[in-house]
Design an enzyme around this catalytic site. Structure first.
Site, PDB file in Angstrom:
ATOM      1  N   HIS A   1     -50.528  31.789  34.874  1.00  0.00           N
ATOM      2  CA  HIS A   1     -51.792  31.134  35.224  1.00  0.00           C
ATOM      3  C   HIS A   1     -52.846  32.194  35.527  1.00  0.00           C
ATOM      4  O   HIS A   1     -52.641  33.046  36.385  1.00  0.00           O
ATOM      5  CB  HIS A   1     -51.621  30.224  36.453  1.00  0.00           C
ATOM      6  CG  HIS A   1     -50.924  28.936  36.137  1.00  0.00           C
ATOM      7  ND1 HIS A   1     -51.017  27.827  36.923  1.00  0.00           N
ATOM      8  CD2 HIS A   1     -50.128  28.581  35.096  1.00  0.00           C
ATOM      9  CE1 HIS A   1     -50.309  26.838  36.387  1.00  0.00           C
ATOM     10  NE2 HIS A   1     -49.749  27.283  35.287  1.00  0.00           N
TER      11      HIS A   1
ATOM     12  N   TYR B   1     -56.654  22.712  43.852  1.00  0.00           N
ATOM     13  CA  TYR B   1     -56.647  22.564  45.307  1.00  0.00           C
ATOM     14  C   TYR B   1     -57.890  21.753  45.653  1.00  0.00           C
ATOM     15  O   TYR B   1     -59.013  22.231  45.453  1.00  0.00           O
ATOM     16  CB  TYR B   1     -56.731  23.933  45.997  1.00  0.00           C
ATOM     17  CG  TYR B   1     -55.479  24.784  45.874  1.00  0.00           C
ATOM     18  CD1 TYR B   1     -55.198  25.516  44.734  1.00  0.00           C
ATOM     19  CD2 TYR B   1     -54.581  24.856  46.934  1.00  0.00           C
ATOM     20  CE1 TYR B   1     -54.057  26.304  44.640  1.00  0.00           C
ATOM     21  CE2 TYR B   1     -53.429  25.650  46.852  1.00  0.00           C
ATOM     22  CZ  TYR B   1     -53.180  26.364  45.703  1.00  0.00           C
ATOM     23  OH  TYR B   1     -52.053  27.135  45.617  1.00  0.00           O
TER      24      TYR B   1
ATOM     25  N   TYR C   1     -54.701  35.790  46.354  1.00  0.00           N
ATOM     26  CA  TYR C   1     -53.806  34.824  45.722  1.00  0.00           C
ATOM     27  C   TYR C   1     -52.848  35.529  44.738  1.00  0.00           C
ATOM     28  O   TYR C   1     -51.654  35.218  44.693  1.00  0.00           O
ATOM     29  CB  TYR C   1     -54.626  33.754  44.980  1.00  0.00           C
ATOM     30  CG  TYR C   1     -53.854  32.495  44.670  1.00  0.00           C
ATOM     31  CD1 TYR C   1     -53.964  31.379  45.490  1.00  0.00           C
ATOM     32  CD2 TYR C   1     -53.029  32.397  43.545  1.00  0.00           C
ATOM     33  CE1 TYR C   1     -53.266  30.204  45.217  1.00  0.00           C
ATOM     34  CE2 TYR C   1     -52.329  31.248  43.264  1.00  0.00           C
ATOM     35  CZ  TYR C   1     -52.441  30.147  44.106  1.00  0.00           C
ATOM     36  OH  TYR C   1     -51.739  29.000  43.839  1.00  0.00           O
TER      37      TYR C   1
HETATM   38  C1  PHB Z   1     -45.898  24.264  44.043  1.00  0.00           C
HETATM   39  O1  PHB Z   1     -46.068  24.211  42.821  1.00  0.00           O
HETATM   40  O2  PHB Z   1     -44.912  23.773  44.587  1.00  0.00           O
HETATM   41  C2  PHB Z   1     -46.936  24.925  44.896  1.00  0.00           C
HETATM   42  C3  PHB Z   1     -47.957  25.633  44.285  1.00  0.00           C
HETATM   43  C4  PHB Z   1     -48.931  26.236  45.067  1.00  0.00           C
HETATM   44  C5  PHB Z   1     -48.885  26.123  46.437  1.00  0.00           C
HETATM   45  C6  PHB Z   1     -47.857  25.414  47.060  1.00  0.00           C
HETATM   46  C7  PHB Z   1     -46.884  24.823  46.282  1.00  0.00           C
HETATM   47  O3  PHB Z   1     -49.877  26.684  47.190  1.00  0.00           O
END
Ligand code: PHB
Length: 431
Positions: A117, A245, A427
């Site tokens: 990603h 998000y 990130y």
């Molecule tokens: C997940 O895909 O489970 C996932 C991805 C990003 C996050 C938390 C969980 O910040």
């Protein structure tokens, strides 16, 4: 005691072949000492430089990295291997975690089966704003669930003949001044005793190992949040190619993926919610409300798993107490918003294996530096996870001022290249 016995010639070392994890390929060779016949009935003593309590990603990674430098270890894990694999966990790997898995020879499956990603979307006010990692910091992350990382590590350890005891019970750890002892019953109920120079506590957020540090020497820094995540797995097509998000007037939601046909999603809920009180219709209505706007279409399907995930930030000090060393969730916990938990665990493992190897090679000060080096990244990740969490979640009872301020914060991040780059750098993992 053991040293005295060995001096008197009552202990001898030999290589033994033993099945240890009940899995195909679970046969390993490891150096063990056993007692002579006048001590029948006393458990076999396995002598290794390092014993690791906890066979999740951090424990297995320490064991794997030590093996690469020729250092034997024994891993003792309370859960069965299948149980660990069945526990759904987060799925984002930083670029550095992927490099560690590939370069240290664990597996390159992440590159073949993981999804690279190059960005995420922050969504608020019904509109999405892309954080373009590739453009901003020249990095990416991989969507590759923790269960697959565990499987790769467990397979690698088994293929290399690593000693991993899954399904251990009555585990007793005694770190002493001159070495550490771990006594346990293996999956067949046979008592085992490991003597080692060092013991690694990698037994997760409910760690028993960290309780070996006396209360008076413990510094446990914690922050609680007034919400949790309701997590679902659904058999549905992808709604988006990247993670979303989302902040909304009704609270937070995260749209993540697992495959073309299975998706992972979360929404903010009260920590007291019970999964059984939520049917599919209620879950989809909640998720839809939190991501709607600008023509976005949430693709739905049957829900195959529901869980409520508590939120907590915590750091346990010290990470070293004499011959005891903590790694991963046993020493720190982050809320899942920044997807940092597994990445920190792998980072600890890398630093710890390096420090243990140097210490065992004669550098007396090598382990002293481990906590400070590990905690530097841990606190950066704590800050990032806390920041993402508080920026994206609506606290119950938050004032209109506070909710408007949060929107201002989100605007400030997405409208500034520096703001987006700060998020992107954290990130993808501070390369
Ligand atoms: C997940 O895909 O489970 C996932 C991805 C990003 C996050 C938390 C969980 O910040």
């Amino acid at each position: 005691m053991e040293r005295a016995l060995r001096r008197r010639g009552r202990l001898r070392y030999r290589f033994q072949v033993r099945r240890c994890d009940g899995e195909p390929g679970g046969v390993h060779r490891n150096p063990v000492a056993h007692r002579s016949s006048d001590h029948r009935g006393v458990p076999t003593v396995i002598r290794v430089p390092v014993v690791i309590v906890g066979g999740g990603p951090s424990g297995l990674m320490v064991s794997h990295l030590l093996a690469r430098t020729g250092i034997d270890s024994v891993v003792v894990e309370r859960r069965a291997r299948a149980e660990i694999y069945a526990t759904g966990r987060a799925g984002i790997l930083e670029a550095g975690s992927v490099r560690l898995l590939v370069d240290s020879g664990v597996s390159d499956r992440v590159l073949r089966e993981g999804d690279r990603h190059e960005g995420i979307e922050l969504r608020f006010g019904g509109r999405s704003h892309r954080i373009d990692f590739a453009d901003l910091v020249g990095q990416s992350v991989w969507l590759y669930p923790q269960t697959e990382v565990f499987e790769d590590l467990a397979n690698r350890r088994a293929a290399d003949g690593g000693a991993v005891y899954y399904g251990a019970s009555d585990v007793e750890v005694t770190p002493g001044d001159d070495g550490a002892r771990v006594r346990f019953l293996d999956a067949d109920g046979v008592e085992q005793l490991v003597h080692a120079d060092f013991v690694v506590g990698a037994d997760g957020s409910r760690s028993e190992s960290r309780r070996l540090v006396p209360e008076s020497d413990r510094d446990w820094r914690r922050h609680e949040y007034p919400f949790a995540w309701f997590g679902v797995l659904t058999q549905a097509p992808r709604s988006a190619d990247e993670l979303i998000y989302a902040d909304s007037d009704h609270g937070f939601a995260l749209i993540s993926q697992r495959s073309e046909t299975v998706q992972r999603m979360y929404f903010q809920c009260d920590p007291s919610e019970r999964p059984e009180d939520w049917d599919d219709d209620r879950i989809w209505a909640t998720l839809r409300e939190r991501v709607k706007g600008n023509g976005f279409e949430l693709r739905e399907g049957p829900i195959i798993e529901k869980t409520v995930l508590p939120f907590r930030s915590a750091v346990h000090a010290p990470m070293r107490y004499g011959r005891l060393l903590l790694a991963g969730d046993s020493a720190h916990t982050v809320p899942p918003t920044g997807a940092k938990g597994l990445n920190l665990a792998l980072h600890d493992a890398e630093l710890l294996a390096e420090a243990l190897a140097a210490q065992l090679a004669g550098d007396d000060r090598a382990l002293d530096a481990y906590p400070e080096r590990a905690l530097e990244r841990v606190w950066k990740a704590q800050h990032f996870s806390y920041w993402m969490t508080t920026m994206l979640h609506r606290a119950p009872g938050a004032s209109p001022f506070e909710n408007a301020r949060r929107r201002g914060e989100l605007e400030a991040v997405v409208s500034s290249r520096h703001g987006r780059a700060f998020l992107a750098e954290a990130y993808t993992g501070w390369a």
